[in-house]
Motif scaffolding. Structure first.
Motif, PDB file in Angstrom:
ATOM      1  N   PHE A   1     -16.055   4.461  -6.122  1.00  0.00           N
ATOM      2  CA  PHE A   1     -15.626   4.967  -4.816  1.00  0.00           C
ATOM      3  C   PHE A   1     -14.697   3.976  -4.117  1.00  0.00           C
ATOM      4  CE2 PHE A   1     -16.300   4.980  -0.196  1.00  0.00           C
ATOM      5  CZ  PHE A   1     -15.898   6.273   0.110  1.00  0.00           C
ATOM      6  N   ILE A   2     -15.040   2.699  -4.131  1.00  0.00           N
ATOM      7  CA  ILE A   2     -14.197   1.690  -3.492  1.00  0.00           C
ATOM      8  C   ILE A   2     -12.842   1.597  -4.185  1.00  0.00           C
ATOM      9  CG2 ILE A   2     -13.952  -0.779  -3.043  1.00  0.00           C
ATOM     10  CD1 ILE A   2     -15.856   0.583  -1.146  1.00  0.00           C
ATOM     11  N   THR A   3     -12.830   1.653  -5.504  1.00  0.00           N
ATOM     12  CA  THR A   3     -11.569   1.592  -6.251  1.00  0.00           C
ATOM     13  C   THR A   3     -10.666   2.773  -5.904  1.00  0.00           C
ATOM     14  OG1 THR A   3     -12.689   0.468  -8.079  1.00  0.00           O
ATOM     15  CG2 THR A   3     -10.559   1.466  -8.553  1.00  0.00           C
ATOM     16  N   LEU A   4     -11.235   3.977  -5.899  1.00  0.00           N
ATOM     17  CA  LEU A   4     -10.444   5.159  -5.559  1.00  0.00           C
ATOM     18  C   LEU A   4      -9.959   5.104  -4.110  1.00  0.00           C
ATOM     19  CD1 LEU A   4     -12.523   7.975  -7.321  1.00  0.00           C
ATOM     20  CD2 LEU A   4     -10.406   6.904  -8.099  1.00  0.00           C
ATOM     21  N   ALA A   5     -10.797   4.567  -3.222  1.00  0.00           N
ATOM     22  CA  ALA A   5     -10.387   4.462  -1.819  1.00  0.00           C
ATOM     23  C   ALA A   5      -9.195   3.524  -1.656  1.00  0.00           C
ATOM     24  CB  ALA A   5     -11.566   3.985  -0.969  1.00  0.00           C
ATOM     25  N   LEU A   6      -9.198   2.393  -2.365  1.00  0.00           N
ATOM     26  CA  LEU A   6      -8.078   1.462  -2.287  1.00  0.00           C
ATOM     27  C   LEU A   6      -6.806   2.071  -2.877  1.00  0.00           C
ATOM     28  CD1 LEU A   6      -9.846  -1.896  -3.237  1.00  0.00           C
ATOM     29  CD2 LEU A   6      -9.002  -1.215  -0.988  1.00  0.00           C
ATOM     30  N   CYS A   7      -6.945   2.803  -3.967  1.00  0.00           N
ATOM     31  CA  CYS A   7      -5.772   3.474  -4.549  1.00  0.00           C
ATOM     32  C   CYS A   7      -5.216   4.523  -3.589  1.00  0.00           C
ATOM     33  CB  CYS A   7      -6.153   4.135  -5.876  1.00  0.00           C
ATOM     34  SG  CYS A   7      -6.566   2.973  -7.201  1.00  0.00           S
ATOM     35  N   LEU A   8      -6.115   5.231  -2.913  1.00  0.00           N
ATOM     36  CA  LEU A   8      -5.684   6.231  -1.940  1.00  0.00           C
ATOM     37  C   LEU A   8      -4.953   5.585  -0.773  1.00  0.00           C
ATOM     38  CD1 LEU A   8      -5.697   9.198  -1.073  1.00  0.00           C
ATOM     39  CD2 LEU A   8      -7.909   8.791   0.027  1.00  0.00           C
ATOM     40  N   VAL A   9      -5.471   4.442  -0.305  1.00  0.00           N
ATOM     41  CA  VAL A   9      -4.802   3.722   0.788  1.00  0.00           C
ATOM     42  C   VAL A   9      -3.409   3.288   0.363  1.00  0.00           C
ATOM     43  CG1 VAL A   9      -4.851   1.601   2.163  1.00  0.00           C
ATOM     44  CG2 VAL A   9      -6.933   2.954   1.882  1.00  0.00           C
ATOM     45  N   LYS A  10      -3.268   2.829  -0.865  1.00  0.00           N
ATOM     46  CA  LYS A  10      -1.959   2.431  -1.395  1.00  0.00           C
ATOM     47  C   LYS A  10      -0.985   3.610  -1.366  1.00  0.00           C
ATOM     48  CE  LYS A  10       1.311   0.759  -4.150  1.00  0.00           C
ATOM     49  NZ  LYS A  10       2.379  -0.124  -3.665  1.00  0.00           N
ATOM     50  N   LEU A  11      -1.430   4.778  -1.839  1.00  0.00           N
ATOM     51  CA  LEU A  11      -0.570   5.954  -1.851  1.00  0.00           C
ATOM     52  C   LEU A  11      -0.188   6.386  -0.445  1.00  0.00           C
ATOM     53  CD1 LEU A  11      -2.320   8.073  -4.648  1.00  0.00           C
ATOM     54  CD2 LEU A  11      -0.169   6.807  -4.823  1.00  0.00           C
ATOM     55  N   ILE A  12      -1.142   6.337   0.486  1.00  0.00           N
ATOM     56  CA  ILE A  12      -0.865   6.739   1.870  1.00  0.00           C
ATOM     57  C   ILE A  12       0.144   5.801   2.512  1.00  0.00           C
ATOM     58  CG2 ILE A  12      -1.888   6.947   4.168  1.00  0.00           C
ATOM     59  CD1 ILE A  12      -4.440   7.958   2.822  1.00  0.00           C
ATOM     60  N   LEU A  13      -0.025   4.482   2.307  1.00  0.00           N
ATOM     61  CA  LEU A  13       0.901   3.516   2.892  1.00  0.00           C
ATOM     62  C   LEU A  13       2.320   3.689   2.340  1.00  0.00           C
ATOM     63  CD1 LEU A  13      -1.267   0.258   3.002  1.00  0.00           C
ATOM     64  CD2 LEU A  13      -0.548   1.688   4.926  1.00  0.00           C
ATOM     65  N   GLU A  14       2.424   3.928   1.052  1.00  0.00           N
ATOM     66  CA  GLU A  14       3.748   4.132   0.458  1.00  0.00           C
ATOM     67  C   GLU A  14       4.386   5.401   0.999  1.00  0.00           C
ATOM     68  OE1 GLU A  14       5.447   2.064  -1.214  1.00  0.00           O
ATOM     69  OE2 GLU A  14       3.849   0.604  -1.479  1.00  0.00           O
ATOM     70  N   GLY A  15       3.592   6.452   1.150  1.00  0.00           N
ATOM     71  CA  GLY A  15       4.130   7.692   1.698  1.00  0.00           C
ATOM     72  C   GLY A  15       4.583   7.533   3.139  1.00  0.00           C
ATOM     73  N   LEU A  16       3.769   6.848   3.953  1.00  0.00           N
ATOM     74  CA  LEU A  16       4.146   6.616   5.347  1.00  0.00           C
ATOM     75  C   LEU A  16       5.378   5.727   5.447  1.00  0.00           C
ATOM     76  CD1 LEU A  16       0.614   6.081   6.958  1.00  0.00           C
ATOM     77  CD2 LEU A  16       2.060   8.108   7.113  1.00  0.00           C
ATOM     78  N   SER A  17       5.496   4.782   4.539  1.00  0.00           N
ATOM     79  CA  SER A  17       6.658   3.891   4.550  1.00  0.00           C
ATOM     80  C   SER A  17       7.940   4.663   4.232  1.00  0.00           C
ATOM     81  CB  SER A  17       6.469   2.750   3.546  1.00  0.00           C
ATOM     82  OG  SER A  17       7.603   1.920   3.488  1.00  0.00           O
ATOM     83  N   LYS A  18       7.858   5.599   3.300  1.00  0.00           N
ATOM     84  CA  LYS A  18       9.042   6.357   2.909  1.00  0.00           C
ATOM     85  C   LYS A  18       9.531   7.265   4.030  1.00  0.00           C
ATOM     86  CE  LYS A  18       8.294   6.336  -2.074  1.00  0.00           C
ATOM     87  NZ  LYS A  18       8.050   7.167  -3.297  1.00  0.00           N
ATOM     88  N   VAL A  19       8.620   7.788   4.838  1.00  0.00           N
ATOM     89  CA  VAL A  19       9.036   8.678   5.933  1.00  0.00           C
ATOM     90  C   VAL A  19       9.292   7.911   7.219  1.00  0.00           C
ATOM     91  CG1 VAL A  19       7.768  10.616   4.939  1.00  0.00           C
ATOM     92  CG2 VAL A  19       6.640   9.151   6.619  1.00  0.00           C
ATOM     93  N   GLY A  20       9.169   6.566   7.162  1.00  0.00           N
ATOM     94  CA  GLY A  20       9.467   5.739   8.318  1.00  0.00           C
ATOM     95  C   GLY A  20       8.346   5.617   9.327  1.00  0.00           C
ATOM     96  N   ALA A  21       7.152   6.118   8.992  1.00  0.00           N
ATOM     97  CA  ALA A  21       6.034   6.028   9.930  1.00  0.00           C
ATOM     98  C   ALA A  21       5.431   4.630   9.961  1.00  0.00           C
ATOM     99  CB  ALA A  21       4.951   7.044   9.554  1.00  0.00           C
ATOM    100  N   VAL A  22       5.663   3.826   8.916  1.00  0.00           N
ATOM    101  CA  VAL A  22       5.170   2.448   8.835  1.00  0.00           C
ATOM    102  C   VAL A  22       6.339   1.552   8.466  1.00  0.00           C
ATOM    103  CG1 VAL A  22       3.642   0.855   7.596  1.00  0.00           C
ATOM    104  CG2 VAL A  22       2.832   3.146   8.180  1.00  0.00           C
ATOM    105  N   ARG A  23       6.489   0.435   9.176  1.00  0.00           N
ATOM    106  CA  ARG A  23       7.562  -0.506   8.872  1.00  0.00           C
ATOM    107  C   ARG A  23       7.404  -1.041   7.459  1.00  0.00           C
ATOM    108  NH1 ARG A  23       6.112  -3.446  13.519  1.00  0.00           N
ATOM    109  NH2 ARG A  23       5.955  -5.279  12.160  1.00  0.00           N
ATOM    110  N   PHE A  24       8.530  -1.381   6.832  1.00  0.00           N
ATOM    111  CA  PHE A  24       8.506  -1.815   5.440  1.00  0.00           C
ATOM    112  C   PHE A  24       7.711  -3.104   5.257  1.00  0.00           C
ATOM    113  CE2 PHE A  24      11.897  -4.298   7.242  1.00  0.00           C
ATOM    114  CZ  PHE A  24      11.880  -5.500   6.558  1.00  0.00           C
ATOM    115  N   ASP A  25       7.599  -3.944   6.333  1.00  0.00           N
ATOM    116  CA  ASP A  25       6.895  -5.216   6.192  1.00  0.00           C
ATOM    117  C   ASP A  25       5.426  -5.138   6.608  1.00  0.00           C
ATOM    118  OD1 ASP A  25       7.562  -4.712   8.831  1.00  0.00           O
ATOM    119  OD2 ASP A  25       7.853  -6.832   9.342  1.00  0.00           O
TER     120      ASP A  25
END
Length: 626
Positions: A335-359
């Motif tokens: 569960f923890i491993t899948l949660a971290l992978c999900l967080v990675k995917l969410i952050l990358e998606g938000l970064s691509k749409v400009g919702a999260v700064r690249f840094d």
């Protein structure tokens, strides 16, 4: 009399649960308490409801008595006699007892007590959670000669073994983990280190309570109930459909599941405690099967202690206990491993749409695989006591060939991973000392090493990087004696007291943690752990203290640990709240003397330089390997 009154008054203040809509006192087991008793019961269920003065009785018994008999009832609370009453079976309107005839007989009846009898029962009997009460009945023949003695354990249905306690402690421990990860990702390294260290210590304290409760000592009821609240830290969590799967798995792999929980309508269960010490003299070992050869029984009554007590109170068959802890460890890790992978995917998606700064969260996004590996190592460290104890114990149980293989594989895996991590950290620290004259330089300046191996040393000062070795030895010794010492609670109690004392002295002398505040936090926790071990030493009966002293110690254990747990939880919540609300929570903590913050800060400020250095090292062929 004054002692008894004062003690009962004090206990009344500890009644943690409000009075139920209908108060009652019940008993589900009746035991003989003399040699050659002429009366014994294989099934016994009694419930007294004072509101309507009714006693419901269901008994399957065997007797060699004949003629008219009389009886004397004496009730004990915490080893203190609080109620005496002379019984005339003829007054109870039970034909099988007036007069009594030899043979087996079944009694299923209701009868009413007089209001004067109800008034003589102290109110504490209906309100005290996990009442340590015992009723003893001595039976006499026409010549006033004692011919039988039976004893019943009393309960009022109130307990400190509460689902709310389990959920609150688990949720707050989880909050500490989440806040620590958030603070680390936000660049507040000092806050993250302190909250992570304190959260790990809090979880370790809860685990210690659960582990000592797995000992085979005869525990007072309140103590047995309180330690049950923390068995979730050992993966002992009942889920109905999982238990069905475990039963099938045991059968399918050549084992024989126990069915004790399915037989409660035909057998009686006793949780072994100090007031039942006569059992060691009058009981025998029943060789029912390979799985139950160490289960103390009298007639069809089972006396449980140690792992059996833990499993029974959790509603788990003893043959499923190892699999329960094993599977929950795996489920939580996945569960923890899948949660971290999900967080990675969410952050990358938000970064691509400009919702999260690249840094933002750049460290996690760039080194997420290394961070996941480090998280897995952290989970192995947290689960080290759990899987070591359960795996070693399973080797003594041998529930099925498959569970033996799982136990061996899990034990070797846990030992191997933690041992490898400790070895790598010691090598890194020694290399840093050789090159930079400071163990903190490589340990904290290299983010790859910090993310993967930091769980081993961040809670300690840099010069005490090796202290993980004493910690692991401390856990391993306790695991061995808990797993292999189930046949001797006395040995367990003595060894655990010595181990906890030695570790307390070690912590107090070396003060290995990162700063003064964290050292005080952990030394205080260890002092409480030693106090618990000292109380459990008295529960072994070696000191031959009176029963009421043991009862008082059981209440003290509950008060001490309940209050201490509450204080720790409040401290963790305050730290987490400040970390979330404050713009710069690191200002709450003084700079650590090992100067780790400057090494971490420099790596955060100069990522390009580090990448160029790493690239240059790779070209030269001397890049460090982790």
């Amino acid at each position: 009399m004054r002692l008894r009154t004062a003690f009962i008054a004090a206990c009344s203040l500890l009644a943690a649960a409000p009075a139920a809509a209908e108060r009652y006192i019940k008993s589900t087991a009746l035991q003989t308490c003399m040699d050659d008793s002429d009366f014994s019961a294989s099934l016994f269920n009694l419930i007294l409801t004072p509101n309507n003065r009714t006693v419901s009785l269901d008994v399957v018994a065997t007797s060699t008595l004949s003629g008219n008999i009389s009886a004397h009832l004496e009730v004990f609370a915490y080893g203190i006699s609080i109620f005496n009453y002379k019984l005339d079976p003829c007054d109870l309107d039970i034909s099988q007892l007036c007069p009594i005839s030899p043979g087996q007989f079944d009694i299923e009846t209701d009868f009413t007590l007089s209001q004067s009898v109800i008034n003589d029962i102290p109110g504490i009997a209906f309100t005290m959670p996990d009442l340590d009460g015992t009723a003893k009945v001595r039976i006499y023949d026409d010549n006033s000669t004692q011919v039988a003695c039976v004893q019943a354990v009393l309960s009022n249905g109130k307990t400190v073994d509460n689902a709310v306690v389990k959920w609150v402690t688990a949720v707050i421990a989880g909050i500490a983990l989440i806040v620590s990860a958030f603070a680390s990702a936000s660049g507040h390294s000092s806050t993250a280190a302190h909250i992570a260290a304190n959260g790990l210590s809090l979880f370790g304290y809860f685990q210690n309570v659960a582990i000592i409760g797995m000992g085979a000592m005869k525990l007072p009821p309140m103590t047995a109930a309180w330690v049950q609240d923390f068995q979730w830290t050992m993966g002992i969590i009942r889920v109905g459909f999982m238990q069905d799967i475990f039963n099938w798995y045991i059968k399918a792999t050549g084992g024989t599941p126990t069915t004790l929980l399915q037989s409660l309508s035909s057998v009686s269960i006793l949780i072994q405690k100090r007031s039942l010490e006569y059992l060691s003299k009058y009981s025998t070992i029943a060789e029912r099967s390979n799985n139950d050869s160490d289960l103390t029984t009298i007639s069809s009554t089972y006396v449980l202690h140690g792992f059996r007590r833990i499993a029974y109170l959790a509603g788990i068959e003893i043959t499923n206990l190892f699999l329960t802890g094993f599977v929950f460890f795996l489920v939580f890790s996945v569960f923890i491993t899948l949660a971290l992978c999900l967080v990675k995917l969410i952050l990358e998606g938000l970064s691509k749409v400009g919702a999260v700064r690249f840094d933002r969260f750049a460290e996690f996004r760039q080194r997420w695989l290394t961070i996941i590996k480090g998280t897995m190592y952290r989970l192995v460290l947290v689960g080290f006591p759990q899987m070591t104890i359960l795996s070693l114990w399973e080797l003594t149980r041998r529930d099925s060939p498959a569970t033996i293989v799982l136990a061996i594989v899990m034990f070797l895996m846990v030992i191997g991973l933690i041992g490898w991590a400790a070895f790598k950290v010691i090598r890194l620290a020694q290399r840093s000392v050789a090159i930079h004259k400071n163990p903190a330089y490589i340990l904290y300046s290299d983010s790859a090493a910090l993310n993967r191996w930091g769980f081993i040393y961040v809670q300690f000062r840099a010069t005490a990087y090796y202290f993980i070795i004493p910690v692991l030895l401390y856990m391993f010794v306790k695991a061995c004696f808990i797993a292999f010492g189930q046949s001797s609670g006395t040995t367990q109690g003595i060894v655990l007291m010595i181990v906890e004392l030695f570790y307390l002295v070690l912590l107090s002398y070396y003060k290995p943690y990162m700063d003064r505040r964290t050292n005080i936090f952990n030394i205080t926790i260890q002092a409480v752990n030693f106090t618990n071990a000292l109380l459990f030493f008295f529960f072994t009966g070696v000191t031959k203290v009176p029963s009421y002293v043991t009862g008082v110690m059981g209440v003290i254990f509950f008060i001490l640990n309940a209050a201490f747990s509450l204080i720790l939880l409040i401290m963790i919540l305050v730290s987490c709240t400040v970390a979330i609300m404050s713009k710069n929570p690191d200002t709450r903590y003084q700079p650590m003397k090992d100067d780790r913050a400057s090494f971490i800060k420099s790596t955060q400020q100069l990522p390009e330089v580090l990448e160029l250095e790493a690239l240059g090292a790779t070209v030269r062929g001397n890049a460090p390997k982790y």
